[in-house]
Design a protein around this motif. Structure first.
Motif, PDB file in Angstrom:
ATOM      1  N   VAL A 138       0.848  -1.194   0.000  1.00 14.01           N
ATOM      2  CA  VAL A 138       0.000   0.000   0.000  1.00 14.01           C
ATOM      3  C   VAL A 138       0.886   1.247   0.000  1.00 14.01           C
ATOM      4  CG1 VAL A 138      -1.799   1.261   1.231  1.00 14.01           C
ATOM      5  CG2 VAL A 138      -1.772  -1.255   1.267  1.00 14.01           C
ATOM      6  N   SER A 149      -8.440  -7.217  11.288  1.00  9.91           N
ATOM      7  CA  SER A 149      -7.905  -5.892  10.973  1.00  9.91           C
ATOM      8  C   SER A 149      -8.727  -4.784  11.616  1.00  9.91           C
ATOM      9  CB  SER A 149      -7.868  -5.693   9.451  1.00  9.91           C
ATOM     10  OG  SER A 149      -9.178  -5.731   8.918  1.00  9.91           O
ATOM     11  N   ASP A 191      -3.256   3.311   8.655  1.00 10.94           N
ATOM     12  CA  ASP A 191      -4.236   3.039   7.603  1.00 10.94           C
ATOM     13  C   ASP A 191      -3.661   2.096   6.542  1.00 10.94           C
ATOM     14  OD1 ASP A 191      -6.030   4.671   8.896  1.00 10.94           O
ATOM     15  OD2 ASP A 191      -5.679   6.416   7.602  1.00 10.94           O
ATOM     16  N   GLU A 199      -4.928  -1.774   5.677  1.00 11.81           N
ATOM     17  CA  GLU A 199      -5.322  -2.137   4.320  1.00 11.81           C
ATOM     18  C   GLU A 199      -4.539  -3.359   3.828  1.00 11.81           C
ATOM     19  OE1 GLU A 199      -5.552  -0.124  -0.152  1.00 11.81           O
ATOM     20  OE2 GLU A 199      -5.327   1.159   1.616  1.00 11.81           O
ATOM     21  N   SER A 200      -3.246  -3.368   4.087  1.00  9.01           N
ATOM     22  CA  SER A 200      -2.424  -4.510   3.672  1.00  9.01           C
ATOM     23  C   SER A 200      -2.795  -5.758   4.457  1.00  9.01           C
ATOM     24  CB  SER A 200      -0.938  -4.183   3.860  1.00  9.01           C
ATOM     25  OG  SER A 200      -0.124  -5.234   3.416  1.00  9.01           O
ATOM     26  N   GLN A 225      -5.743  -6.480   5.823  1.00  7.62           N
ATOM     27  CA  GLN A 225      -7.031  -6.985   5.359  1.00  7.62           C
ATOM     28  C   GLN A 225      -6.889  -7.721   4.030  1.00  7.62           C
ATOM     29  OE1 GLN A 225     -10.069  -6.910   7.097  1.00  7.62           O
ATOM     30  NE2 GLN A 225     -10.469  -8.410   5.495  1.00  7.62           N
TER      31      GLN A 225
END
Length: 241
Positions: free
Chosen positions: A165, A214, A227, A231-232, A234
């Motif tokens: 990300v 997450s 953040d 994201e990574s 999840q």
């Protein structure tokens, strides 16, 4: 009937010394370091054996510190606080200490700045738990079982890399190790080279291991990295399925 009375008297008299000299059950004492609060317990599921061992209760100036360690074979899979001082410094330090323990797989970790006393108590209790852990009995039996099913443990573990990300601070990417459906470990593959990130990552990993998802809070002062991490993370969970 006359003979029965003396025999009964002697029998009762024989019991009196036993009652009078029964050992005392009062074992209360005050010591700086107590023995482990519980004997190691073993649970098994899916062919794996977990041992849960409580470390010694360490009395510090801030309050008692005691950890509970879960071993998966010879690996430290998780650490839980049974007792800790009710101080902000301790609450901030504990996730870092746990994350360092999971990385080092030993009590050879650094004290957290601002929480030296708690850190020293944590390390002492942790080492006591490690010392109290019985030798793995699966070493001899595993050799025979591994020959019949060599991929049994390998099938249970799955390592998944999350997506890389891009953030304003730099690229964030995590690698997650799953034991069955459990998040067993998280490792950073890429992260921004910033002090805030370095301080935030242990907290994020500790929260992930506790939440097993997450759904965790961003670390104050490192929102952008947090953040990207989430994201990574999840993405890795989604790939695992």
């Amino acid at each position: 009937m006359k003979r029965a009375i003396p025999v009964l008297v002697l029998t009762v008299a024989g019991l009196i010394p036993v009652w009078r000299y029964a050992p005392s059950t009062d074992t209360s004492s005050t010591t700086e370091v107590s023995e482990p609060a519980s004997t190691p317990s073993t649970s098994s599921s899916g062919g794996t054996s977990n041992q849960v061992v409580a470390g010694s209760t360490i009395k510090t100036e801030k309050g008692p510190v005691q950890v509970e360690v879960t071993f998966d074979g010879d690996k430290i899979s998780s650490v839980r606080m049974l007792q800790q001082p009710n101080h902000p410094q301790t609450k901030a330090a504990v996730p870092k200490l746990i994350a360092e323990t999971l990385t080092a797989q030993s009590a050879d970790i650094d004290a957290v700045s601002g929480a030296t006393i708690t850190s020293e108590g944590y390390v002492e209790s942790l080492q006591a738990a490690i010392d109290a852990k019985p030798a793995s009995s699966s070493s001899s039996s595993s050799s025979s079982s591994s020959s019949s099913s060599p991929s049994a443990s390998a099938a249970a573990s799955q390592v998944v890399a999350g997506s890389a990300v891009g953030t304003e601070k730099g690229t964030v990417q995590v690698e997650v190790t799953f034991e069955g459906d459990k998040i067993d470990a998280v490792r950073m593959l890429q992260q921004p080279n910033h002090p805030q990130t370095k301080a935030a990552v242990p907290k994020l990993i500790a929260e992930t291991l506790e939440a097993q998802s997450s759904d965790i809070d961003a670390v104050s002062g490192a929102t952008i990295t947090s953040d990207g991490y989430v994201e990574s993370l999840q993405a890795a969970i989604d790939v695992k399925g």
